[in-house]
Design a protein around this motif. Sequence first.
Motif, PDB file in Angstrom:
ATOM      1  N   PHE A 107       0.837  -1.197   0.000  1.00  0.00           N
ATOM      2  CA  PHE A 107       0.000   0.000   0.000  1.00  0.00           C
ATOM      3  C   PHE A 107       0.875   1.251   0.000  1.00  0.00           C
ATOM      4  CE2 PHE A 107      -2.638  -3.299   1.735  1.00  0.00           C
ATOM      5  CZ  PHE A 107      -3.930  -3.009   1.307  1.00  0.00           C
ATOM      6  N   ALA A 108       0.366   2.311  -0.634  1.00  0.00           N
ATOM      7  CA  ALA A 108       0.952   3.650  -0.559  1.00  0.00           C
ATOM      8  C   ALA A 108      -0.102   4.553   0.069  1.00  0.00           C
ATOM      9  CB  ALA A 108       1.340   4.162  -1.941  1.00  0.00           C
ATOM     10  N   LEU A 109       0.250   5.193   1.189  1.00  0.00           N
ATOM     11  CA  LEU A 109      -0.736   5.957   1.957  1.00  0.00           C
ATOM     12  C   LEU A 109      -0.261   7.396   2.171  1.00  0.00           C
ATOM     13  CD1 LEU A 109      -0.178   2.947   3.572  1.00  0.00           C
ATOM     14  CD2 LEU A 109      -2.436   3.560   4.406  1.00  0.00           C
ATOM     15  N   GLY A 110      -1.139   8.341   1.869  1.00  0.00           N
ATOM     16  CA  GLY A 110      -0.871   9.738   2.158  1.00  0.00           C
ATOM     17  C   GLY A 110       0.348  10.279   1.444  1.00  0.00           C
ATOM     18  N   GLY A 111       1.096  11.137   2.135  1.00  0.00           N
ATOM     19  CA  GLY A 111       2.239  11.810   1.535  1.00  0.00           C
ATOM     20  C   GLY A 111       1.843  13.153   0.955  1.00  0.00           C
ATOM     21  N   TYR A 112       2.839  13.847   0.435  1.00  0.00           N
ATOM     22  CA  TYR A 112       2.618  15.165  -0.167  1.00  0.00           C
ATOM     23  C   TYR A 112       2.552  15.059  -1.677  1.00  0.00           C
ATOM     24  CZ  TYR A 112       4.266  17.068   4.344  1.00  0.00           C
ATOM     25  OH  TYR A 112       4.427  17.375   5.672  1.00  0.00           O
ATOM     26  N   GLY A 113       1.662  15.852  -2.282  1.00  0.00           N
ATOM     27  CA  GLY A 113       1.565  15.943  -3.726  1.00  0.00           C
ATOM     28  C   GLY A 113       1.507  17.391  -4.160  1.00  0.00           C
ATOM     29  N   ARG A 114       1.330  17.581  -5.439  1.00  0.00           N
ATOM     30  CA  ARG A 114       1.275  18.927  -6.010  1.00  0.00           C
ATOM     31  C   ARG A 114      -0.171  19.350  -6.225  1.00  0.00           C
ATOM     32  NH1 ARG A 114       4.562  18.101  -9.907  1.00  0.00           N
ATOM     33  NH2 ARG A 114       6.369  19.097  -8.899  1.00  0.00           N
ATOM     34  N   SER A 115      -0.485  20.591  -5.837  1.00  0.00           N
ATOM     35  CA  SER A 115      -1.798  21.185  -6.106  1.00  0.00           C
ATOM     36  C   SER A 115      -1.578  22.656  -6.431  1.00  0.00           C
ATOM     37  CB  SER A 115      -2.714  21.039  -4.880  1.00  0.00           C
ATOM     38  OG  SER A 115      -2.318  21.937  -3.849  1.00  0.00           O
ATOM     39  N   GLU A 116      -2.648  23.368  -6.703  1.00  0.00           N
ATOM     40  CA  GLU A 116      -2.521  24.801  -6.974  1.00  0.00           C
ATOM     41  C   GLU A 116      -1.965  25.546  -5.766  1.00  0.00           C
ATOM     42  OE1 GLU A 116      -6.241  26.325  -8.252  1.00  0.00           O
ATOM     43  OE2 GLU A 116      -6.245  25.233 -10.169  1.00  0.00           O
ATOM     44  N   ALA A 117      -2.118  24.957  -4.571  1.00  0.00           N
ATOM     45  CA  ALA A 117      -1.638  25.605  -3.351  1.00  0.00           C
ATOM     46  C   ALA A 117      -0.148  25.381  -3.124  1.00  0.00           C
ATOM     47  CB  ALA A 117      -2.426  25.104  -2.145  1.00  0.00           C
ATOM     48  N   GLY A 118       0.445  24.382  -3.796  1.00  0.00           N
ATOM     49  CA  GLY A 118       1.870  24.146  -3.617  1.00  0.00           C
ATOM     50  C   GLY A 118       2.248  22.688  -3.676  1.00  0.00           C
ATOM     51  N   ASP A 119       3.556  22.429  -3.579  1.00  0.00           N
ATOM     52  CA  ASP A 119       4.093  21.073  -3.709  1.00  0.00           C
ATOM     53  C   ASP A 119       4.131  20.307  -2.395  1.00  0.00           C
ATOM     54  OD1 ASP A 119       4.442  21.619  -6.357  1.00  0.00           O
ATOM     55  OD2 ASP A 119       6.622  21.847  -6.263  1.00  0.00           O
ATOM     56  N   TRP A 120       3.631  20.925  -1.335  1.00  0.00           N
ATOM     57  CA  TRP A 120       3.573  20.264  -0.028  1.00  0.00           C
ATOM     58  C   TRP A 120       2.120  20.148   0.420  1.00  0.00           C
ATOM     59  CZ3 TRP A 120       7.913  18.495   2.708  1.00  0.00           C
ATOM     60  CH2 TRP A 120       9.135  18.774   2.096  1.00  0.00           C
ATOM     61  N   THR A 121       1.274  19.720  -0.521  1.00  0.00           N
ATOM     62  CA  THR A 121      -0.136  19.508  -0.221  1.00  0.00           C
ATOM     63  C   THR A 121      -0.307  18.102   0.340  1.00  0.00           C
ATOM     64  OG1 THR A 121      -0.797  20.985  -2.020  1.00  0.00           O
ATOM     65  CG2 THR A 121      -2.472  19.474  -1.148  1.00  0.00           C
ATOM     66  N   VAL A 159       1.421   6.434  12.675  1.00  0.00           N
ATOM     67  CA  VAL A 159       1.626   7.131  13.944  1.00  0.00           C
ATOM     68  C   VAL A 159       2.468   8.384  13.722  1.00  0.00           C
ATOM     69  CG1 VAL A 159       2.381   6.889  16.331  1.00  0.00           C
ATOM     70  CG2 VAL A 159       1.637   4.865  15.069  1.00  0.00           C
ATOM     71  N   THR A 160       2.079   9.482  14.330  1.00  0.00           N
ATOM     72  CA  THR A 160       2.743  10.787  14.263  1.00  0.00           C
ATOM     73  C   THR A 160       2.768  11.305  12.828  1.00  0.00           C
ATOM     74  OG1 THR A 160       5.032   9.964  14.021  1.00  0.00           O
ATOM     75  CG2 THR A 160       4.170  10.177  16.267  1.00  0.00           C
ATOM     76  N   GLY A 161       3.560  12.334  12.567  1.00  0.00           N
ATOM     77  CA  GLY A 161       3.640  12.927  11.239  1.00  0.00           C
ATOM     78  C   GLY A 161       3.178  14.369  11.237  1.00  0.00           C
ATOM     79  N   ARG A 162       2.698  14.798  10.058  1.00  0.00           N
ATOM     80  CA  ARG A 162       2.240  16.179   9.902  1.00  0.00           C
ATOM     81  C   ARG A 162       0.919  16.195   9.152  1.00  0.00           C
ATOM     82  NH1 ARG A 162       5.516  20.526   8.065  1.00  0.00           N
ATOM     83  NH2 ARG A 162       5.269  21.481  10.108  1.00  0.00           N
ATOM     84  N   SER A 163       0.027  17.082   9.589  1.00  0.00           N
ATOM     85  CA  SER A 163      -1.266  17.294   8.952  1.00  0.00           C
ATOM     86  C   SER A 163      -1.486  18.794   8.820  1.00  0.00           C
ATOM     87  CB  SER A 163      -2.394  16.669   9.785  1.00  0.00           C
ATOM     88  OG  SER A 163      -2.308  15.250   9.781  1.00  0.00           O
ATOM     89  N   PRO A 164      -2.385  19.220   7.911  1.00  0.00           N
ATOM     90  CA  PRO A 164      -2.606  20.654   7.725  1.00  0.00           C
ATOM     91  C   PRO A 164      -3.100  21.325   9.005  1.00  0.00           C
ATOM     92  CG  PRO A 164      -3.528  19.405   5.904  1.00  0.00           C
ATOM     93  CD  PRO A 164      -3.139  18.408   6.946  1.00  0.00           C
ATOM     94  N   GLY A 165      -2.559  22.518   9.262  1.00  0.00           N
ATOM     95  CA  GLY A 165      -2.991  23.292  10.414  1.00  0.00           C
ATOM     96  C   GLY A 165      -4.015  24.344  10.046  1.00  0.00           C
ATOM     97  N   GLY A 166      -4.514  24.287   8.850  1.00  0.00           N
ATOM     98  CA  GLY A 166      -5.467  25.271   8.333  1.00  0.00           C
ATOM     99  C   GLY A 166      -5.392  25.232   6.825  1.00  0.00           C
ATOM    100  N   ARG A 167      -4.415  25.951   6.278  1.00  0.00           N
ATOM    101  CA  ARG A 167      -4.145  25.857   4.843  1.00  0.00           C
ATOM    102  C   ARG A 167      -3.415  24.551   4.544  1.00  0.00           C
ATOM    103  NH1 ARG A 167      -1.001  31.340   3.847  1.00  0.00           N
ATOM    104  NH2 ARG A 167       0.091  30.480   5.665  1.00  0.00           N
ATOM    105  N   ASN A 168      -3.309  24.205   3.259  1.00  0.00           N
ATOM    106  CA  ASN A 168      -2.675  22.951   2.879  1.00  0.00           C
ATOM    107  C   ASN A 168      -2.059  23.105   1.497  1.00  0.00           C
ATOM    108  OD1 ASN A 168      -1.852  20.314   2.686  1.00  0.00           O
ATOM    109  ND2 ASN A 168      -3.888  19.472   2.292  1.00  0.00           N
ATOM    110  N   GLY A 169      -0.760  23.294   1.463  1.00  0.00           N
ATOM    111  CA  GLY A 169      -0.076  23.437   0.186  1.00  0.00           C
ATOM    112  C   GLY A 169       1.408  23.676   0.334  1.00  0.00           C
ATOM    113  N   GLN A 170       1.792  24.378   1.410  1.00  0.00           N
ATOM    114  CA  GLN A 170       3.188  24.671   1.692  1.00  0.00           C
ATOM    115  C   GLN A 170       3.655  23.864   2.902  1.00  0.00           C
ATOM    116  OE1 GLN A 170       4.808  26.576  -0.437  1.00  0.00           O
ATOM    117  NE2 GLN A 170       2.936  27.076  -1.568  1.00  0.00           N
ATOM    118  N   TRP A 171       4.973  23.698   3.023  1.00  0.00           N
ATOM    119  CA  TRP A 171       5.494  22.900   4.139  1.00  0.00           C
ATOM    120  C   TRP A 171       5.085  23.494   5.475  1.00  0.00           C
ATOM    121  CZ3 TRP A 171       8.665  23.063   8.413  1.00  0.00           C
ATOM    122  CH2 TRP A 171       9.085  21.822   8.910  1.00  0.00           C
ATOM    123  N   ASN A 172       5.140  24.802   5.595  1.00  0.00           N
ATOM    124  CA  ASN A 172       4.808  25.427   6.882  1.00  0.00           C
ATOM    125  C   ASN A 172       3.308  25.577   7.102  1.00  0.00           C
ATOM    126  OD1 ASN A 172       4.979  27.338   4.787  1.00  0.00           O
ATOM    127  ND2 ASN A 172       5.123  29.023   6.232  1.00  0.00           N
TER     128      ASN A 172
END
Length: 345
Positions: A107-121, A159-172
């Motif tokens: 399986f491949a689960l989650g991760g970051y992809g490219r969207s209009e908001a950025g490459d860290w979506t 377990v653990t990782g990073r999820s959007p804190g509001g916006r979703n597109g940039q690393w920060n």
Amino acid sequence: MNTLDRRAFVAAAGASAAVPFTAWAQADGSEWRTMPALPWAVQEIYCAVSKGAIVTAGGLRRVGGVTEIEDRMARWVPGAPGWTEGPRLPAPRHHPMIIADAAGRVFALGGYGRSEAGDWTSMTEVWALDGDRWIEAGQLPEPLSETVGAELGGRIHLVTGRSPGGRNGQWNDQVDVATHRVFLPGEGRWETAAPCPMARNSAAGAVLNETLWVAGGRRVSGGGTGRLDRYDPVADRWDTLTPIPPSPETGQQVGGGLAMAALSGKLVAFGGEWFAPGGGGGGGGVFAETWIYDPAVDRWDAGPAMRTPRHGLAAAAVDGVIYAIAGGEVVSGGRASGVVEALSL
């Protein structure tokens, strides 16, 4: 935001207090050995072992100064002369968690992809490898990247990782989380388990003695951590044990971007990166240390140093051998590698 900008957000907060350790006895001459390299350079990857083969997919690489998101998949059976390329992911992803279930299905689960908001979506797709193609196999309950994944008792744990804190597109746009989701592959549904005691990203995980171990990682607000947490799936409980020691060479705490696997009743952790205090100046480095944890005595010992230090690499254990696969040879997003090295204890 490109990969190189991360250092402004994860500058090291100083080394942790020293933890006593001893050097691993290498009477048998154990050392890292060169294996067939991946056909392409890549970093920020994970891998799975399925029916004796190591499988990895996705990741990041830089071409002509431009950061590219990878969609290629590679497969290798240790002992074979080289890697073979498999079907491409349905879309490019970096930091996708790659896991095989108890039946060997990958399986491949989650991760970051490219969207209009950025490459860290941060994404929610779950794909399964079905013959010569990847097919849809569900959705994550929420976007999740830079997570730890493992199969345990017929279930897939994230377990653990990073999820959007509001916006979703940039690393920060992403925040560190203590999330613990459990996927039941045969039913295509998710359960929630006890959260990890510390929210962090880019940690490493392995299954040993029918428990899940999460080591290292980093916090955007606090730098690297050597923390070691163990999850008991029967009691749905976490215990915290002796952390990975700081690097004797650099004085920095081993934390983000490391890899780990279980071998011969022990945990073997290696690699990772550190950022210079203050960030933004390009400082930092990649750890060469290998650390070996013995659960019987709750102690980390120094193992043989990596021949090619890397971060954002994948780890696999097959037939008594640990493999360190690809990764970045310098701090942050430069100089991805296809190097594969092996260690036997």
